[in-house]
Design an enzyme around this catalytic site. Structure first.
Site, mmCIF file in Angstrom:
data_model
loop_
_atom_site.group_PDB
_atom_site.id
_atom_site.type_symbol
_atom_site.label_atom_id
_atom_site.label_comp_id
_atom_site.label_asym_id
_atom_site.label_seq_id
_atom_site.Cartn_x
_atom_site.Cartn_y
_atom_site.Cartn_z
ATOM 1 N N SER A 50 0.738 8.036 5.343
ATOM 2 C CA SER A 50 -0.533 8.189 6.063
ATOM 3 C C SER A 50 -1.656 8.506 5.088
ATOM 4 C CB SER A 50 -0.424 9.332 7.086
ATOM 5 O OG SER A 50 0.590 9.049 8.011
ATOM 6 N N PRO A 106 6.489 5.980 -1.621
ATOM 7 C CA PRO A 106 7.360 7.051 -1.116
ATOM 8 C C PRO A 106 6.571 8.334 -0.797
ATOM 9 C CG PRO A 106 8.410 5.944 -2.964
ATOM 10 C CD PRO A 106 7.037 5.340 -2.831
ATOM 11 N N HIS A 109 16.638 -1.748 34.240
ATOM 12 C CA HIS A 109 17.901 -2.452 33.970
ATOM 13 C C HIS A 109 19.128 -1.552 34.140
ATOM 14 C CE1 HIS A 109 15.351 -5.530 32.097
ATOM 15 N NE2 HIS A 109 16.398 -6.300 31.943
ATOM 16 N N LEU A 115 0.845 -1.200 0.000
ATOM 17 C CA LEU A 115 0.000 0.000 0.000
ATOM 18 C C LEU A 115 0.878 1.245 0.000
ATOM 19 C CD1 LEU A 115 -2.852 1.331 0.449
ATOM 20 C CD2 LEU A 115 -2.462 1.055 2.888
ATOM 21 N N GLU A 169 0.937 0.366 10.137
ATOM 22 C CA GLU A 169 -0.520 0.196 10.032
ATOM 23 C C GLU A 169 -1.258 1.420 10.562
ATOM 24 O OE1 GLU A 169 -2.427 -3.334 10.074
ATOM 25 O OE2 GLU A 169 -0.648 -4.565 9.874
ATOM 26 N N GLN A 207 14.803 1.251 31.986
ATOM 27 C CA GLN A 207 15.244 2.068 33.136
ATOM 28 C C GLN A 207 15.546 1.176 34.340
ATOM 29 O OE1 GLN A 207 15.706 5.233 32.726
ATOM 30 N NE2 GLN A 207 16.230 5.817 34.822
HETATM 31 C C1 LIG Z 1 9.296 -1.647 9.251
HETATM 32 C C2 LIG Z 1 8.101 -1.206 8.484
HETATM 33 C C3 LIG Z 1 7.268 -2.147 7.865
HETATM 34 C C4 LIG Z 1 6.182 -1.724 7.094
HETATM 35 N N1 LIG Z 1 5.432 -2.657 6.416
HETATM 36 C C5 LIG Z 1 4.507 -2.226 5.502
HETATM 37 C C6 LIG Z 1 3.844 -3.164 4.642
HETATM 38 O O1 LIG Z 1 4.060 -4.371 4.722
HETATM 39 N N2 LIG Z 1 2.976 -2.677 3.714
HETATM 40 C C7 LIG Z 1 2.706 -1.344 3.587
HETATM 41 O O2 LIG Z 1 1.901 -0.966 2.710
HETATM 42 N N3 LIG Z 1 3.303 -0.426 4.413
HETATM 43 C C8 LIG Z 1 4.203 -0.836 5.343
HETATM 44 N N4 LIG Z 1 4.839 0.078 6.177
HETATM 45 C C9 LIG Z 1 4.516 1.497 6.018
HETATM 46 C C10 LIG Z 1 3.809 2.133 7.215
HETATM 47 O O3 LIG Z 1 2.480 1.706 7.260
HETATM 48 C C11 LIG Z 1 3.981 3.654 7.057
HETATM 49 O O4 LIG Z 1 5.321 3.955 7.386
HETATM 50 C C12 LIG Z 1 3.025 4.440 7.913
HETATM 51 O O5 LIG Z 1 1.706 4.294 7.455
HETATM 52 C C13 LIG Z 1 3.362 5.950 7.947
HETATM 53 O O6 LIG Z 1 3.612 6.471 6.671
HETATM 54 P P1 LIG Z 1 4.940 7.322 6.425
HETATM 55 O O7 LIG Z 1 6.088 6.520 6.951
HETATM 56 O O8 LIG Z 1 4.991 7.726 4.995
HETATM 57 O O9 LIG Z 1 4.801 8.599 7.346
HETATM 58 P P2 LIG Z 1 4.027 9.968 6.990
HETATM 59 O O10 LIG Z 1 2.646 9.691 6.522
HETATM 60 O O11 LIG Z 1 4.883 10.805 6.128
HETATM 61 O O12 LIG Z 1 3.920 10.632 8.429
HETATM 62 C C14 LIG Z 1 4.941 11.441 9.003
HETATM 63 C C15 LIG Z 1 4.377 12.066 10.278
HETATM 64 O O13 LIG Z 1 3.303 12.956 9.938
HETATM 65 C C16 LIG Z 1 2.144 12.608 10.683
HETATM 66 N N5 LIG Z 1 0.947 12.919 9.885
HETATM 67 C C17 LIG Z 1 0.709 12.614 8.589
HETATM 68 N N6 LIG Z 1 -0.504 13.041 8.231
HETATM 69 C C18 LIG Z 1 -1.064 13.599 9.333
HETATM 70 C C19 LIG Z 1 -2.327 14.227 9.621
HETATM 71 N N7 LIG Z 1 -3.289 14.328 8.700
HETATM 72 N N8 LIG Z 1 -2.544 14.723 10.861
HETATM 73 C C20 LIG Z 1 -1.590 14.595 11.829
HETATM 74 N N9 LIG Z 1 -0.380 14.014 11.619
HETATM 75 C C21 LIG Z 1 -0.134 13.525 10.390
HETATM 76 C C22 LIG Z 1 2.276 11.122 10.951
HETATM 77 O O14 LIG Z 1 1.449 10.706 12.021
HETATM 78 C C23 LIG Z 1 3.760 11.014 11.230
HETATM 79 O O15 LIG Z 1 4.027 11.363 12.568
HETATM 80 C C24 LIG Z 1 5.904 -0.329 6.985
HETATM 81 C C25 LIG Z 1 6.721 0.608 7.619
HETATM 82 C C26 LIG Z 1 7.818 0.198 8.337
HETATM 83 C C27 LIG Z 1 8.710 1.260 8.951
#
Ligand SMILES: Cc1cc2nc3c(=O)[nH]c(=O)nc-3n(C[C@H](O)[C@H](O)[C@H](O)COP(=O)(O)OP(=O)(O)OC[C@H]3O[C@@H](n4cnc5c(N)ncnc54)[C@H](O)[C@@H]3O)c2cc1C
Length: 379
Positions: free
Chosen positions: A134, A130, A338, A127, A363, A336
């Site tokens: 969210s 880059p 530990h 899903l 998620e 902490q």
């Molecule tokens: C180890 C790992 C495994 C993963 N596995 C999968 C997978 O198998 N499949 C998959 O599809 N994805 C996967 N993900 C992706 C994961 O679901 C996303 O990283 C997550 O949804 C957040 O998206 P982002 O990293 O682009 O952060 P961003 O969306 O860029 O968010 C950055 C910050 O902005 C905040 N923010 C964004 N919009 C808002 C808003 N409207 N209001 C307030 N705050 C906001 C967020 O809460 C966050 O603090 C994985 C991620 C990691 C790190």
């Protein structure tokens, strides 16, 4: 009817079985797998033999046919010992395999599910992109129907289980028309589908996380999963259920951190006595135990609602938010307790501390959970 908070004999049996497996098979190798960033192939094979890779998939498709509560208990018990192994199971089951079970046609289910539900093969869920995290609906990956084939161009980010030697496929969201997102199954190995090297991470180091790119990737039209244009709604539904898994991981991680801190507090002596005799340490452990109890009840209730066929989206988001933050507090407090030893790689609490943070991001971040809950509240 009086509410019954006892788990059934069957649920208790699953807890005991998974706990024994986690302690006997996972615990001895968890530190090494993490240090070497090594995917746990042997453990996945053993988990498959135990029927833990496709728990809620019906037996006719090769799964174990359990309820969601059993699955949540299993994920909790695995995370209590090691998060990399737990997320490998949870992402494969709830994100990789369930979309095919829930939205696949009978032919897709008969063909794809048996090796996935039995754990012989893994599936991934693509899903995130880059520029679409969210805001997951901002998908840019495109799929065009040409001569009976989908031609896919785009990329996906952070995809769990996508690049292991036993990965069969990834299900992705792709734009298939104006304001139209669909789900398409892309098998591993097709031309133009490139899987980057495993990403280097703060935690979950033994789990497989990849960036994927699609350049003129061609798959048959029949690889469409569910109705055309329903892809985003389907993935949102999958995320609702997936949140129960991650919430179970939050409880499991907090419980694991508590277990380590409890034992350490009994063993470590300062000022002539075990530090567990100091009230400050006792209160910390008492707070942890209380919050874990609350978090566990929230997870089990969300799973139970799902098993009853009732609405569970709000409760799953609440459980995921609460246990994500609870696991943060628990991992921090346990480290902490530990002292300096907790900061050393050789003490398992340091791994749990690193593995915790992603539970507040994956998620749906904590902020996204609050957005989901607010929407359910009618705001
Ligand atoms: C180890 C790992 C495994 C993963 N596995 C999968 C997978 O198998 N499949 C998959 O599809 N994805 C996967 N993900 C992706 C994961 O679901 C996303 O990283 C997550 O949804 C957040 O998206 P982002 O990293 O682009 O952060 P961003 O969306 O860029 O968010 C950055 C910050 O902005 C905040 N923010 C964004 N919009 C808002 C808003 N409207 N209001 C307030 N705050 C906001 C967020 O809460 C966050 O603090 C994985 C991620 C990691 C790190």
């Amino acid at each position: 009817m009086t509410p019954n908070y006892d788990l059934s004999e069957e649920h208790e049996l699953i807890r005991r079985t998974v706990r024994d497996f986690a302690v006997e098979r996972v615990m001895p190798v968890a530190e090494e797998l993490d240090r070497e960033h090594r995917f746990p192939y042997d453990l996945v094979r053993e988990l498959a033999e135990l029927g833990l890779m496709g728990m809620t998939i019906p037996e006719e498709y090769g799964g174990a046919g359990t309820d969601t509560l059993s699955y949540a208990i299993a994920v909790e018990e695995l995370t209590r010992v090691d998060s990399s192994v737990a997320i490998t199971v949870a992402a494969h089951h709830s994100l990789g395999t369930l979309p095919i079970f829930l939205f696949g046609n009978e032919e897709q289910k008969r063909e794809l599910l048996p090796p996935l539900a039995s754990g012989e093969k893994l599936a991934a869920f693509g899903l995130t992109e880059p520029d679409a995290g969210s805001d997951a609906g901002a998908t840019r990956t495109r799929a065009e129907l040409r001569d009976g084939q989908w031609v896919i161009n785009g990329s996906k980010m952070f995809i769990t289980n996508a690049g292991t030697d036993i990965t069969a496929c990834v299900t992705i969201t792709a734009v298939t028309g104006e304001d139209e997102i669909s789900n398409i199954i892309v098998p591993n190995g097709v031309e133009g589908y490139e899987i980057a090297l495993p990403m280097q991470k703060v935690g979950w180091r033994a789990s497989d996380t990849r960036e994927l790119s699609f350049r003129d990737v061609r798959v048959p039209e029949a690889n469409l999963l569910g109705p055309r244009g329903k892809g985003f709604q389907q993935f949102l539904e999958i995320l609702d259920g997936g949140r129960i898994s991650v919430a179970a991981m939050g409880v499991g991680l907090a419980q694991g951190a508590y277990d380590l801190a409890f034992q350490y507090a009994k063993d470590r002596r300062q000022f002539g006595r075990p530090i567990a005799e100091f009230q400050a340490v006792q209160f910390t452990l008492a707070d942890m135990a209380t919050e874990i109890e609350a978090g566990r009840s929230m997870v089990y209730k969300a799973a139970w609602l799902k098993d009853q066929g009732r609405a569970f989206g709000k409760e799953a988001a609440m459980a995921k938010l609460y246990t994500g933050e609870l696991s943060n507090r628990a991992a921090n407090a346990a480290l902490q307790i530990h002292g300096g030893y907790g900061f050393m790689d050789e003490f398992p609490i340091s791994r749990l501390y690193r593995d915790q943070k992603i539970l507040e991001i994956g998620e749906g971040t904590n902020e996204v959970q609050r957005m989901v809950i607010a929407k359910h509240l009618g705001l």
